[in-house]
Design a protein around this motif. Structure first.
Motif, PDB file in Angstrom:
ATOM      1  N   GLN A  12      -0.293  11.383   3.647  1.00  0.00           N
ATOM      2  CA  GLN A  12      -0.875  12.260   4.877  1.00  0.00           C
ATOM      3  C   GLN A  12      -0.470  13.652   4.561  1.00  0.00           C
ATOM      4  O   GLN A  12       0.608  14.022   4.742  1.00  0.00           O
ATOM      5  CB  GLN A  12      -0.471  11.675   5.823  1.00  0.00           C
ATOM      6  CG  GLN A  12      -0.871  12.356   7.505  1.00  0.00           C
ATOM      7  CD  GLN A  12      -0.010  11.983   8.634  1.00  0.00           C
ATOM      8  OE1 GLN A  12       1.056  11.380   8.825  1.00  0.00           O
ATOM      9  NE2 GLN A  12      -0.993  11.872   9.704  1.00  0.00           N
TER      10      GLN A  12
ATOM     11  N   TYR B 134       0.014   5.108   1.196  1.00  0.00           N
ATOM     12  CA  TYR B 134      -0.798   6.202   1.766  1.00  0.00           C
ATOM     13  C   TYR B 134      -0.229   7.682   1.739  1.00  0.00           C
ATOM     14  O   TYR B 134       1.167   7.644   1.793  1.00  0.00           O
ATOM     15  CB  TYR B 134      -1.007   5.860   3.412  1.00  0.00           C
ATOM     16  CG  TYR B 134      -1.940   4.878   3.522  1.00  0.00           C
ATOM     17  CD1 TYR B 134      -1.483   3.373   3.396  1.00  0.00           C
ATOM     18  CD2 TYR B 134      -3.508   5.038   3.908  1.00  0.00           C
ATOM     19  CE1 TYR B 134      -2.753   2.377   3.750  1.00  0.00           C
ATOM     20  CE2 TYR B 134      -4.502   3.995   4.077  1.00  0.00           C
ATOM     21  CZ  TYR B 134      -4.059   2.864   3.985  1.00  0.00           C
ATOM     22  OH  TYR B 134      -4.832   1.788   4.156  1.00  0.00           O
TER      23      TYR B 134
ATOM     24  N   LYS C 148      -3.171   0.324  -3.816  1.00  0.00           N
ATOM     25  CA  LYS C 148      -2.694  -1.099  -3.374  1.00  0.00           C
ATOM     26  C   LYS C 148      -2.379  -1.943  -4.510  1.00  0.00           C
ATOM     27  O   LYS C 148      -2.966  -1.749  -5.453  1.00  0.00           O
ATOM     28  CB  LYS C 148      -3.680  -1.346  -2.446  1.00  0.00           C
ATOM     29  CG  LYS C 148      -5.060  -1.354  -3.036  1.00  0.00           C
ATOM     30  CD  LYS C 148      -6.220  -1.419  -1.898  1.00  0.00           C
ATOM     31  CE  LYS C 148      -7.506  -1.769  -2.592  1.00  0.00           C
ATOM     32  NZ  LYS C 148      -8.671  -1.926  -1.546  1.00  0.00           N
TER      33      LYS C 148
ATOM     34  N   PHE D 151       0.716  -1.311  -0.056  1.00  0.00           N
ATOM     35  CA  PHE D 151      -0.073   0.074  -0.084  1.00  0.00           C
ATOM     36  C   PHE D 151       0.684   1.252   0.051  1.00  0.00           C
ATOM     37  O   PHE D 151       2.020   1.207   0.484  1.00  0.00           O
ATOM     38  CB  PHE D 151      -0.994   0.149   1.528  1.00  0.00           C
ATOM     39  CG  PHE D 151      -1.677  -1.197   1.543  1.00  0.00           C
ATOM     40  CD1 PHE D 151      -1.143  -2.457   2.042  1.00  0.00           C
ATOM     41  CD2 PHE D 151      -3.101  -1.095   1.068  1.00  0.00           C
ATOM     42  CE1 PHE D 151      -2.099  -3.542   2.239  1.00  0.00           C
ATOM     43  CE2 PHE D 151      -3.872  -2.194   1.438  1.00  0.00           C
ATOM     44  CZ  PHE D 151      -3.339  -3.211   2.020  1.00  0.00           C
TER      45      PHE D 151
ATOM     46  N   LEU E 214      -5.552   6.480   1.435  1.00  0.00           N
ATOM     47  CA  LEU E 214      -5.154   5.390   0.489  1.00  0.00           C
ATOM     48  C   LEU E 214      -4.891   6.042  -1.024  1.00  0.00           C
ATOM     49  O   LEU E 214      -5.813   6.508  -1.555  1.00  0.00           O
ATOM     50  CB  LEU E 214      -5.751   4.246   0.532  1.00  0.00           C
ATOM     51  CG  LEU E 214      -5.403   3.026  -0.314  1.00  0.00           C
ATOM     52  CD1 LEU E 214      -4.358   2.355   0.347  1.00  0.00           C
ATOM     53  CD2 LEU E 214      -6.515   2.023  -0.239  1.00  0.00           C
TER      54      LEU E 214
ATOM     55  N   GLN F   2      -4.000  16.059   8.519  1.00  0.00           N
ATOM     56  CA  GLN F   2      -4.801  15.243   8.205  1.00  0.00           C
ATOM     57  C   GLN F   2      -4.459  13.555   8.526  1.00  0.00           C
ATOM     58  O   GLN F   2      -3.445  13.584   8.930  1.00  0.00           O
ATOM     59  CB  GLN F   2      -5.071  15.379   6.669  1.00  0.00           C
ATOM     60  CG  GLN F   2      -5.351  16.540   6.078  1.00  0.00           C
ATOM     61  CD  GLN F   2      -6.724  16.986   6.631  1.00  0.00           C
ATOM     62  OE1 GLN F   2      -7.839  16.269   6.511  1.00  0.00           O
ATOM     63  NE2 GLN F   2      -6.673  18.148   7.003  1.00  0.00           N
ATOM     64  N   GLY F   3      -5.422  12.824   8.403  1.00  0.00           N
ATOM     65  CA  GLY F   3      -5.109  11.541   8.734  1.00  0.00           C
ATOM     66  C   GLY F   3      -4.564  10.725   7.297  1.00  0.00           C
ATOM     67  O   GLY F   3      -4.239  11.610   6.365  1.00  0.00           O
ATOM     68  N   LEU F   4      -4.399   9.529   7.304  1.00  0.00           N
ATOM     69  CA  LEU F   4      -3.945   8.926   6.333  1.00  0.00           C
ATOM     70  C   LEU F   4      -5.008   8.664   5.035  1.00  0.00           C
ATOM     71  O   LEU F   4      -5.927   8.111   5.603  1.00  0.00           O
ATOM     72  CB  LEU F   4      -3.119   7.663   6.550  1.00  0.00           C
ATOM     73  CG  LEU F   4      -1.863   7.836   7.016  1.00  0.00           C
ATOM     74  CD1 LEU F   4      -1.579   8.384   8.348  1.00  0.00           C
ATOM     75  CD2 LEU F   4      -1.037   6.238   7.379  1.00  0.00           C
TER      76      LEU F   4
ATOM     77  N   PHE G 248       3.342   7.223   2.945  1.00  0.00           N
ATOM     78  CA  PHE G 248       3.763   6.083   3.666  1.00  0.00           C
ATOM     79  C   PHE G 248       3.569   4.850   2.858  1.00  0.00           C
ATOM     80  O   PHE G 248       2.592   4.682   2.517  1.00  0.00           O
ATOM     81  CB  PHE G 248       2.868   5.969   5.050  1.00  0.00           C
ATOM     82  CG  PHE G 248       3.232   7.227   5.761  1.00  0.00           C
ATOM     83  CD1 PHE G 248       2.561   8.238   5.927  1.00  0.00           C
ATOM     84  CD2 PHE G 248       4.138   6.795   6.786  1.00  0.00           C
ATOM     85  CE1 PHE G 248       3.090   9.156   6.951  1.00  0.00           C
ATOM     86  CE2 PHE G 248       4.562   7.853   7.922  1.00  0.00           C
ATOM     87  CZ  PHE G 248       3.814   9.097   8.022  1.00  0.00           C
TER      88      PHE G 248
END
Lengths: 118, 113
Positions: free
Chosen positions: B38, B36, B49, B34, B46, B42-44, B90
């Motif tokens: 960010q 990701y 994948k 995966f 996607l 903010q959050g992660l 990430f």
């Protein structure tokens, strides 16, 4: 907007305080997670809940206490933390406990709570 | 043991230039990989994948990644970077037992005009 909401966004607490982080999802997911994100370190999985049952605890100190009252809400209760606990705490959810690694499965993350322990 | 390495802590590119972010993994079985992103505060999210099949995977926002088993790599690419791509990226590998992601330490991308 991922469908996972965390509150508060920022939190400053003393080492003797008690506070709680909240995570909420209305995606119909059955599994929820707490991750810790420290600077220059990989994300660390802390807890996994599935259908309100804790299924995984990755050797997290007892000063962190999770609670999952229902499949939509997850809390992380904090008590007598240390300065090294300062980090971004991320909540995530996924459809099922055992992630079936098919093309429709993924984890959705919240925006995180930036915690500073003073 | 599973692990993910992102060798570049920070990368700076000019807007419009091409981008490649490196990711190497260590995993004993077939990896599920995966990427990701960010954004600040903010959050992660996607990006893309890989589970099986075509080793070149297309994602959102014009990103793609190529799985190379022989090199244990899953590098992220974009042909032309936009200023809004500035973020932390990430790479993660998923274990096919249980429900864990193993994340790398991230690569911070700065985009200059």
């Amino acid at each position: 907007e991922t469908g996972v909401t965390q509150t508060p966004r920022h939190l400053v607490m003393g080492m003797t305080n008690k506070k709680s982080l909240k995570c909420e999802q209305h995606l119909g997911h059955n599994a929820m997670y707490w991750y810790k994100q420290s600077a220059k370190k990989p994300l660390e999985l802390m807890f996994v809940y599935s259908l309100e049952e804790r299924v995984e605890n990755n050797s997290v100190p007892s000063r962190f206490s999770p609670e999952c009252p229902n499949s939509s809400h997850l809390f992380l209760h904090l008590h007598t933390l240390q300065p090294e606990d300062s980090a971004l705490y991320l909540c995530a959810s996924s459809q099922d406990r055992y992630i079936v690694w098919d093309r429709e499965t993924e984890a959705f993350f919240g925006q995180g709570t930036r915690l500073t322990v003073v | 043991a599973q692990s993910v390495t992102q060798p570049d802590i920070h990368i700076t590119v000019s807007e419009g230039a091409s981008l490649e972010l490196r990711c190497n993994y260590s995993y004993g079985a077939t990896p599920y990989l995966f990427w990701y992103v960010q954004s600040p505060g903010q959050g992660l999210q996607l990006l893309l994948k890989y589970f099986s099949g075509d080793t070149l995977v297309q994602g959102i926002k014009g990103f793609e990644a190529e799985f190379k088993r022989s090199q244990s790599s899953f590098n992220l690419r974009k042909p032309s970077v936009h200023w809004s791509d500035a973020a932390e990226y990430f790479c993660a590998v998923g274990a096919n037992t249980g429900n864990q992601f193993y994340f790398g330490t991230g690569t911070s991308l700065t985009v200059i005009p």
